[in-house]
Motif scaffolding. Sequence first.
Motif, mmCIF file in Angstrom:
data_model
loop_
_atom_site.group_PDB
_atom_site.id
_atom_site.type_symbol
_atom_site.label_atom_id
_atom_site.label_comp_id
_atom_site.label_asym_id
_atom_site.label_seq_id
_atom_site.Cartn_x
_atom_site.Cartn_y
_atom_site.Cartn_z
ATOM 1 N N ASP A 245 0.840 -1.203 0.000
ATOM 2 C CA ASP A 245 0.000 0.000 0.000
ATOM 3 C C ASP A 245 0.874 1.252 0.000
ATOM 4 O O ASP A 245 1.514 1.577 1.000
ATOM 5 C CB ASP A 245 -0.898 -0.032 1.252
ATOM 6 C CG ASP A 245 -1.834 1.166 1.305
ATOM 7 O OD1 ASP A 245 -1.641 2.119 0.533
ATOM 8 O OD2 ASP A 245 -2.762 1.132 2.131
ATOM 9 N N PRO A 246 0.950 1.960 -1.141
ATOM 10 C CA PRO A 246 1.838 3.137 -1.190
ATOM 11 C C PRO A 246 1.390 4.252 -0.243
ATOM 12 O O PRO A 246 2.231 4.970 0.306
ATOM 13 C CB PRO A 246 1.731 3.590 -2.661
ATOM 14 C CG PRO A 246 0.458 3.010 -3.169
ATOM 15 C CD PRO A 246 0.222 1.735 -2.403
ATOM 16 N N ASP A 247 0.064 4.389 -0.023
ATOM 17 C CA ASP A 247 -0.424 5.425 0.902
ATOM 18 C C ASP A 247 0.039 5.149 2.322
ATOM 19 O O ASP A 247 0.400 6.061 3.064
ATOM 20 C CB ASP A 247 -1.955 5.487 0.872
ATOM 21 C CG ASP A 247 -2.449 6.098 -0.429
ATOM 22 O OD1 ASP A 247 -1.643 6.793 -1.089
ATOM 23 O OD2 ASP A 247 -3.603 5.857 -0.793
ATOM 24 N N LEU A 248 0.014 3.870 2.693
ATOM 25 C CA LEU A 248 0.461 3.504 4.045
ATOM 26 C C LEU A 248 1.952 3.770 4.191
ATOM 27 O O LEU A 248 2.403 4.300 5.217
ATOM 28 C CB LEU A 248 0.137 2.026 4.326
ATOM 29 C CG LEU A 248 0.538 1.527 5.693
ATOM 30 C CD1 LEU A 248 -0.179 2.288 6.797
ATOM 31 C CD2 LEU A 248 0.257 0.031 5.826
ATOM 32 N N ALA A 249 2.710 3.421 3.143
ATOM 33 C CA ALA A 249 4.160 3.658 3.184
ATOM 34 C C ALA A 249 4.429 5.152 3.342
ATOM 35 O O ALA A 249 5.284 5.564 4.140
ATOM 36 C CB ALA A 249 4.822 3.112 1.929
ATOM 37 N N ALA A 250 3.678 5.968 2.588
ATOM 38 C CA ALA A 250 3.860 7.419 2.685
ATOM 39 C C ALA A 250 3.501 7.910 4.082
ATOM 40 O O ALA A 250 4.226 8.714 4.676
ATOM 41 C CB ALA A 250 2.996 8.118 1.635
#
Lengths: 317, 291
Positions: A85-90
């Motif tokens: 999940d790129p949003d979670l990573a961000a």
Amino acid sequence: MTGTAVEARQRVRARPPVRAVRARRGGRVPDGLTGWGFVAPATLIVLGLSIFPAVWAFLLSLQDWNGFSAAEPVGLDNYREMAADPDLAAAALHTLLYTALFVPASVLLGLGLAVTLNRRIVLVGVYRTLIFLPFVVSAAATGILTTYLFNPQFGLVNNVLRVVGLPQQGWLEDPHQAMVVIAIMSLWGQAAFTTVIYLAALQDIPAELSEAARVDGANPWQSFWHVTFPQLAPVTVFVAIWQSIQAIQLFDLVYTTTRGGPLQATETIVYYLWTLAFRELEFGYASAVAYGLFAVTLAITIGVTVYSRRSTVGGPR
Amino acid sequence: MTLLATPARPAHRPEERPPRRRRRTAWWHLVLVPVAVLFATPFVQMLLTSLTPESEINRFPPRFVPSSITLDGYAKLFGETDILLWTGNTILVSVVAVGSHLILCSLAGYGFARLKFPGRHVGFGLILATIMIPTQLLMVPTYVMFARVGLIDTLAAAMVPWLASVFGIFLMRQFFLSLPAELEEAAVLDGCSRWGTFWRIILPLARPALATLAIFTLLSSWNDLVWPLIAINDPNAFTLQLGITNFQGARRTDWSLLMASNVVATLPLILFFVFAQKQFIATMTFTGVKG
């Protein structure tokens, strides 16, 4: 955590406090009913609002559910989704940035203020009150204050910069500065906490220690770093862990200032979690993210505690 | 410690206080005055802005101090919004929270500190273990739970989580452990029941701990935002914090009103802090309150 605070302070003390005698000698033993009568109401509330929902959250994390339609069991899919999940990573990155800004600053500020306030000078009570007062201000009020003080057009901060001839800044409207502003205002609100903890610890250190150091020819700076600071090590560990946990769970001030913006630059893990759960109604996935956060918090606490125990063995104490 | 083993100036006599010490303290004010000004500035701004006429706030270049003072912001706040209702709601939530905390946590603290009953170790152990659970983990299931019993959008939703806490139970237990057991033994021997002993002998002694607990609960329940934000969407059941957060979106540019609402939400705690500073500091020392 409270236990840690108390223990940490007790370890600082030169002499352990005299413990009250606890042994109950031969008196009447009240029956189990009386005992449970005393503890049951509070115990039921506390456990009912923590352990029960915590277990439920774990079951939810294995489901795909929006709160209304039938829940669909998905096994560990939610946890797999987290990894990609790129949003979670961000969000994790933003949280890390805030933690890196806030924790060292709050520990150093607390230490500095405590050392400064720990002396008998005129007006010290007034200084103390002014520095501690922000502690009672809510996140909602701090949020309104922050948006006003750091307003790019008419805010006080830019106004001061203008008067002294420095360039105007975007502050909360600038993706690179927004998190810094939030960290500054968190420091304003929470400096009292670290200061009070350090003050209490400083007052537990016997004055003879630094006097002895001075007699031995150490200057105040040396005597602080080589005598006082090592005595404060357990408190520093406690304060660092505590503030890290607070930092990782940042939500309130983001909600009341930027709502995650600009360009999602201040979207922290908990803010993302809140959006998932209560805006997108992804109850299952949100629970998985919450468990991920729980695991990280636990790992940090255990890691720091073990590391500090090991490194203090054979250390200056 | 090795550093100190080599005495550089053994001529110093320990009884003698360095005579220059007193004058040196003046330097600390050079550090403390700017720090104190920085910490006080937001409060000053809050108060000044709440008294500034609307026309002066958005002007450029901005002024540090308004040219005239007006109560328009407050008039608008009390006349046009539900601030009084929300203040009442918050007072109600805090009174219930503090009252319930004082009663339930001192009962439980006393039970775990002094009474012998089967399962007490398991019970207290479980309670302590819950400290590790972050509140974010509990948001979703608690919301679902409250929705099922019809608590969502009621003021009760804001109260229930503050009826008792681990902190309260732990604090009271620690306090009761520090009381000498002879006190209650004498009362019990004289024929007083456990309940009677608790109410008549033990609780009056617990005033300092109860003060700490009351402050902790007041501060947390008064300032709580996350949970009311999740559980309450009905403006009639808004708490003060929820209400002023809502203003931020709805009255974005109405700064004198926003700051007036900030003053209303903050002033009670500020006054309380100034008058009960010692107890506040004791509370903060015991744990981190702000969550």
